[in-house]
Scaffold this motif. Structure first.
Motif, short mmCIF file in Angstrom:
data_model
loop_
_atom_site.label_atom_id
_atom_site.label_comp_id
_atom_site.label_asym_id
_atom_site.label_seq_id
_atom_site.Cartn_x
_atom_site.Cartn_y
_atom_site.Cartn_z
N LEU A 213 1.84 34.06 4.65
CA LEU A 213 2.06 34.33 6.07
C LEU A 213 3.53 34.60 6.40
O LEU A 213 3.86 34.89 7.55
CB LEU A 213 1.53 33.16 6.89
N GLY A 214 4.40 34.53 5.40
CA GLY A 214 5.79 34.89 5.60
C GLY A 214 6.55 33.97 6.53
O GLY A 214 7.28 34.42 7.41
N ALA A 215 6.40 32.65 6.33
CA ALA A 215 7.12 31.68 7.15
C ALA A 215 7.51 30.48 6.30
O ALA A 215 6.78 30.11 5.38
CB ALA A 215 6.26 31.24 8.34
N ARG A 216 8.62 29.89 6.63
CA ARG A 216 9.20 28.83 5.81
C ARG A 216 8.64 27.46 6.14
O ARG A 216 8.30 27.16 7.28
CB ARG A 216 10.71 28.84 6.00
N MET A 217 8.55 26.62 5.11
CA MET A 217 8.22 25.21 5.26
C MET A 217 9.32 24.37 4.62
O MET A 217 10.13 24.88 3.85
CB MET A 217 6.88 24.89 4.60
N GLY A 218 9.30 23.08 4.92
CA GLY A 218 10.30 22.18 4.33
C GLY A 218 11.55 22.11 5.18
O GLY A 218 11.59 22.50 6.34
N GLY A 219 12.63 21.56 4.58
CA GLY A 219 13.87 21.35 5.31
C GLY A 219 14.00 19.92 5.79
O GLY A 219 13.30 19.03 5.31
N LYS A 220 14.87 19.69 6.75
CA LYS A 220 15.13 18.34 7.23
C LYS A 220 13.94 17.78 8.00
O LYS A 220 13.31 18.46 8.80
CB LYS A 220 16.38 18.32 8.13
N ALA A 221 13.65 16.51 7.75
CA ALA A 221 12.59 15.81 8.47
C ALA A 221 12.96 14.33 8.51
O ALA A 221 13.65 13.82 7.62
CB ALA A 221 11.24 16.00 7.79
N VAL A 222 12.51 13.65 9.55
CA VAL A 222 12.82 12.23 9.72
C VAL A 222 11.55 11.42 9.52
O VAL A 222 10.52 11.67 10.16
CB VAL A 222 13.42 11.94 11.12
N TYR A 223 11.62 10.44 8.61
CA TYR A 223 10.50 9.54 8.33
C TYR A 223 10.99 8.10 8.50
O TYR A 223 11.90 7.66 7.81
CB TYR A 223 9.98 9.74 6.91
N PHE A 224 10.36 7.38 9.46
CA PHE A 224 10.69 5.97 9.69
C PHE A 224 12.19 5.75 9.88
O PHE A 224 12.78 4.82 9.34
CB PHE A 224 10.17 5.11 8.53
N GLY A 225 12.79 6.66 10.65
CA GLY A 225 14.20 6.52 10.99
C GLY A 225 15.17 7.05 9.95
O GLY A 225 16.39 7.02 10.18
N GLU A 226 14.68 7.54 8.82
CA GLU A 226 15.55 8.05 7.77
C GLU A 226 15.38 9.56 7.62
O GLU A 226 14.26 10.04 7.51
CB GLU A 226 15.26 7.37 6.44
N GLU A 227 16.51 10.27 7.63
CA GLU A 227 16.46 11.72 7.47
C GLU A 227 16.27 12.08 6.01
O GLU A 227 16.89 11.49 5.12
CB GLU A 227 17.74 12.37 8.00
#
Length: 316
Positions: A255-269
């Motif tokens: 579909l020509g779109a990016r996934m991943g990168g920065k994400a926050v889990y339980f207060g931790e980046e």
């Protein structure tokens, strides 16, 4: 009705029921009951002060064995056994509700109801979505939709046709354990170690079936299957999980779109690996992803059901 007919029909009916009914919130679902039991086990382990890693491993093996035995006993009940098998097969699939909820969240985004969409998406993903903009929310929807094609549908369907409802619910048990315990933070890194590793093993083959089936459907739908074919294996290997990258990378390149990168889990980046080409998840791409996932699920189900019924029949 002979055994081959039963083997074929139960998965087919379960597929239809999952897409038609989803998971009615008013009806007590086995996974919710299982989750409460797993919470009780976790609390008990904490109270006795034994090794988290050892007791986590014992829980994976012991609880899975109990689930296998209980389901086998239920299936052996005269007359009712076939109905129980059908219900457990249907309840073990979890794609219909996910697609419906993702579609509703996407509609909220399209209508400018960002905060309503944020609340809806927060119930579908484990990450913190409180600071995500519209593009970030769409990406979160795309990631959970594609990843759960395997976790919520292809993998349990695979075990349904290979091992029957008992094996399917062993997989569902391990998958639920991984969802609840498989975090690599201080609280769960030891207790959830064996749950995460076992889930990786059980989902290994289904994840690859999912990726290649999506690739085939993407070609039928005239998506960018050549780019997906060229980059699938490379990008799938980037993810921390050995399995999550297969449906995600396929969807991203098709579909020509990016996934991943920065994400926050339980207060931790956390910096997740970037998958796919340059491009953002638009309203149109999310709609196409829903179509891709729906047809990939149906094609996977038909392929697996026919294949294993033929294998079973050939061995008679």
């Amino acid at each position: 009705m002979d055994n081959s007919t039963v083997l074929f029909l139960i998965p087919v009916i379960a597929l239809v029921l999952d897409f038609a009914l989803g998971d009615p919130k008013w009806f007590p679902h086995p996974v919710r009951l299982l989750g409460k039991f797993l919470d009780c086990y976790r609390s008990w382990v904490q109270s006795i002060g034994m090794s988290n890693k050892i007791m986590g491993g014992i829980g994976v093996f012991g609880i899975s064995l109990v689930i296998w035995g209980v389901v086998k006993v239920l299936l052996a009940i005269p007359f009712l056994g076939i109905l129980i098998a059908l219900y457990l097969a249907y309840a073990g699939l979890a794609l219909g509700s996910l697609l419906s909820e993702c579609k509703n969240a996407a509609k909220m985004l399209d209508g400018g109801r960002i905060e309503d969409a944020r609340r809806a998406i927060s119930g579908l993903v484990s990450r913190d979505v409180s600071e995500l903009d519209e593009a970030g929310l769409r990406k979160a929807l795309a990631e959970t939709t594609s990843e759960n094609l395997n976790d919520g549908f292809v993998a349990p369907f695979f075990y349904l046709v290979v091992t029957g409802p008992a094996g399917m619910w062993v997989y569902k048990t391990v998958s639920t354990m991984d969802s609840m315990w498989g975090y690599k933070n201080e609280e769960f890194k030891d207790f959830g170690y064996f749950a995460a590793k076992t889930d990786d093993v059980l989902a290994f083959i289904p994840a690859r079936i999912t990726g290649f089936m999506m690739l085939a459907v993407g070609r039928i739908l005239k998506l960018d299957w050549k780019s997906a074919y060229d980059n699938l294996i490379t990008d799938a290997a980037k993810t921390e999980s050995p399995n999550a990258g297969w449906p995600m990378a396929t969807a991203a390149w098709l579909l020509g779109a990016r996934m991943g990168g920065k994400a926050v889990y339980f207060g931790e980046e956390k910096n997740k690996p970037v998958i796919g080409p340059e491009g953002t998840w638009t309203s149109l791409k999310l709609k196409r992803l829903g179509t891709l996932v729906t047809f990939s699920a149906i094609f996977s189900a038909v392929f697996l059901d026919l294949y294993f019924v033929m294998v079973w029949a050939a061995g008679m």
